[in-house]
Each structure stands twice: as structure tokens, then as C-alpha cells.
Design an enzyme around this catalytic site. Sequence first.
Site, PDB file in Angstrom:
ATOM      1  N   ASP A  11      43.007  38.258  33.263  1.00  0.00           N
ATOM      2  CA  ASP A  11      43.750  38.823  34.424  1.00  0.00           C
ATOM      3  C   ASP A  11      42.651  39.390  36.050  1.00  0.00           C
ATOM      4  O   ASP A  11      43.904  39.959  36.767  1.00  0.00           O
ATOM      5  CB  ASP A  11      43.816  39.917  33.876  1.00  0.00           C
ATOM      6  N   HIS A  12      41.733  38.863  36.220  1.00  0.00           N
ATOM      7  CA  HIS A  12      40.910  39.084  37.652  1.00  0.00           C
ATOM      8  C   HIS A  12      40.525  37.570  37.894  1.00  0.00           C
ATOM      9  O   HIS A  12      40.197  38.246  39.011  1.00  0.00           O
ATOM     10  CB  HIS A  12      39.911  40.239  37.009  1.00  0.00           C
ATOM     11  N   HIS A  48      45.055  49.117  35.995  1.00  0.00           N
ATOM     12  CA  HIS A  48      44.699  49.102  34.992  1.00  0.00           C
ATOM     13  C   HIS A  48      45.731  49.539  33.354  1.00  0.00           C
ATOM     14  O   HIS A  48      44.671  50.049  32.717  1.00  0.00           O
ATOM     15  CB  HIS A  48      43.267  48.613  35.173  1.00  0.00           C
TER      16      HIS A  48
END
Lengths: 273, 273
Positions: free
Chosen positions: B34-35, B239
Site C-alpha cells: 500500500d506504500h 492510515h
Amino acid sequence: MLIDCGEGTQIQLRKFKLKFSKIDYIFISHLHGDHFFGLMGLISSFHLNKRTRLLTIFGPNGLDEIITVQLKHSNTRLNFPLRFVPTNPENEELILEEKKFQVLTFPLKHRIACTGFLIKEKSGLRNLIKEKLLENKLPLEAINSLRQGKDFKDESENVIYSVKEYTHPPRPLRSYAFCSDTGFDMEIVKYIKGASLLYHEATFGNEEKERARETFHSTAADAGVIARNAMVGKLLLGHYSTRYLDLSPLLEEARAEFPETYLSEEGITYTLD
Amino acid sequence: MLIDCGEGTQIQLRKFKLKFSKIDYIFISHLHGDHFFGLMGLISSFHLNKRTRLLTIFGPNGLDEIITVQLKHSNTRLNFPLRFVPTNPENEELILEEKKFQVLTFPLKHRIACTGFLIKEKSGLRNLIKEKLLENKLPLEAINSLRQGKDFKDESENVIYSVKEYTHPPRPLRSYAFCSDTGFDMEIVKYIKGASLLYHEATFGNEEKERARETFHSTAADAGVIARNAMVGKLLLGHYSTRYLDLSPLLEEARAEFPETYLSEEGITYTLD
């Protein structure tokens, strides 16, 4: 089954409410980013959603390394078994044999190794004619035989119940051919002959024929010619260059070659009948 | 500058009309999907859009291999130079020194190597007081000296024009600290002391504190405690676990620790002043 997986595929699957946990087979035609950059995200989501079922990925050599390297550096051990099957970019090959369908790959003509996919329904069991069953009570043996398309005979080989009389003719078998990225190539025709539905890329219009040849892409008219020669049921165009805000000229140019042509659009379901 | 690049980043950049060709530096905190799953798509788009300017990517060891493997298998030779700078997950490090700002990394406490980023504005030139310039015509030498914060003196070291009298005090320097994924860790405080704005992950609420500890994530209250101890200007949460459809409890819990807390939301611009 999912064919190709560009960036954001999982976002689109969610948007269109497609349950992606149901996907068991992923087919990747080639390793240009617009065809596989969404794959790692999908695999990660399967993992985070605690998938345990086998996932099989078919794709060009090298895709396994791309996946493995990313799992390694994120220190991820998947919760589910992942099987990778390399595709053959040189020759037609049967890559999957299931009870109800089979999948074949065949070579496309692109800048890097690239295959098309053909999903073919397999001949199923015949359906019995209800009215006939009400007239006669058939033994189970006879029913099984008839459903498999075999006349039911006595010991002296006399037909007692005939397939013709007791069953409906089977529904015609459906097939779907997918040609992701390819230059115009008449060699494709033999692999996809008679497919119910052909998806064929149509990156350009007639005015960019030269550019299509140089970049190993097709014009809409090229796709139409392939469809006509392969005598497919319907043709679905896609992979349009972003320069075409209005796609109707592409549709017209393809229809001039093959009238049963349609534009693929995001989020639309196309049925094979 | 772009910090982290999840799947679909380029789609979001287009949606919010951010000119992504202007990005010169990309910072990746760690190698969870996800990064960074949007990074290859962004690099590809730069390539297809004929970028020629240098792109510098800062990120954990291994990211270079992930990029290289994918370029290799797609047979791509980028049109532009790409420089990769590995980050150090163990110690604070100055990774970029520009005329107007510098960027430092510092260790976060996650399941894999992960760094935070601190972008600090550098002291600029002082502005001259207009009215004073109209009174006296200053020589260029004196102006340069004053703008740099040095009194202008004669040969015998007597102050002729003083910084205090002729210039405005400099604007306070702004800084932005980014803590992507991290467990609660008071060690972070010393690296981000006095930042104008702190982005700190807040995956969970108080009721999931145990789970936060196990997974090396923070609660919103944890983020508030870090912000208070680091005496930052403002705290931005993010987040969030997908379980929180309503984020207001997270905001309240963080505000109980640090009142100047805000929720980060997609597509919103937060200004540092």
C-alpha cells in the site's frame, strides 16, 4: 478467471461489485505495465483477506521473478498456495483443462513475448426431453447413456431408447478469444476460428495505420479483418489509444470489415449466447 | 516531492489535477504494497510521456531490484535518468540538501525496514524594510550583507546599517514530518521535535490498542501523545483501518492528547503556515 490485470484492477472490481475472492485463474498476456501492474495489489489483497484457496497465474516467463522479488522484500509469506504456469510465446498450447472448459494460448505479434487466450466450453451432457420421460419410466443406466449421447441398447445391440428421440440436441458450445496487444497478423485466424466472441485490440484508426505497424498494434479495421476471416460470432474492440475521445470512427471502420462489431466499455457485461 | 505511492496514485493525481510531471523526488517509507504498488505505473507514465528530467527515488534497499526486474522483463529502457538512493532504517540521515529545503529520514518501528521523513525549510534571506530603503540609498554590498543577516560595518568594525533596523525578522521556518507506518515509539519524538505539521499514522482506536501493539501500528491516541511530546504545530492523522466508517472517534481520542489534531482526507490540501 481474470485476463490481464492493469493498475487499479482491484479498485475497479470493487467499484463494479465483482467478488474477486472468486477468481481462481489469472491470465497475463504480456509484461507491459498496463497488463499486469495491478497483479501484486490483487495478490496482496487475497493475502490480507485470508485467502487459503489455490491461485493459479498463467503468464510469460519473468512474471514469477517479478512476484517473488516483491514478496521477498515485503517479507510476505502468502496464506494461500500460488502456482505459476509460464506461457509459451512460440506455439499454441493447452494450458488448462477443467471439467466444463479448457483454455489455450496462442502467439501474438507484439514487441515483447505476448500470447492470446482462447477459453472453450467443453461438450456437456445432453438434456432429456421431459415429455418422453413421463411416457416411459427409463432405468438409470439408460438415462446416463442417453445424457452422454449414446443410444441405449439391449444385449443384441438393438436400440431401445435413442438419443435422437429422448434428448434435446446440445446447446452450441461457446468460446471466447482474447487478443490483447498485437500487430495485424493473419496467423491468429487459425487459432480462434469460429469463436463465439473475439476481443481484439484496436489501438488506432485507419489514419494511424503506419503507426500501428511500427508499434505492433492493430487498427480497428485490422481487428475487423481478423474477425471476418476467423468467422467469429461477434467482435469486441478495445485498448483504444487515449487520443480517441470519440470512439465511433473506430467502430465504423471495423464494421466496414465485420458488421457484428461492438466497442468494449468499462463496467459493461457482454454475454455469450 | 511525493511521499509513498500506493496502487492507483497516478489515477488520483490525474483526478485531482496535480501535474505529476513536476515530481522530481519520490520517497518510499517501506516495502508494504500500500506504500509502493503505484510506483511502477508512475515511472511507466513518465516514460510514455517522454520525460527526460532526472527522477530521484529514495527508499529501502530492495526497491531498486523491484524496479529493475520489471523494466528488464518489459524490455524497457527509460527515456530519463532514474537515480535510486537507499534509505537507512537504523539511524537518522540527511538524504537531500536543496537550496531551500533539506530532507532527513529517521527510523520507524514497523514489521519491516521503515523510515519516516522530515522535510525542513532552510533559513532564507531576510527581507529589507521598504521605508528604510527610501530614507537611505544603500550600497549593493550593504543590501546583500543585511539580507544574509549580517550587520554592515565599516573598516573599523562600526555598524553602519544594522540587521535589526533595516530588515524584517525572518518568517519562521516550516517543516513537515511524515510517519507512515509505525508502532508507538517515543524514540520518534527527538527526530521530529517542533515540526510545523506532523502526519502520523492512526490505524486503530483505543479499543484496538492490543492489536496496534501486535501489528506495529499506532492508535490515534498514540499519535496524539507523540505530537504533544514533540511539540509540533499540528497533527494530521491517517492510515485508518477500513473498519472505521466513522472517523470521528479516532479524532476525539487523538484530540484528548493533542487538541490541534486533524483528520487527513483524500484530495484535501493542508497548508503549513
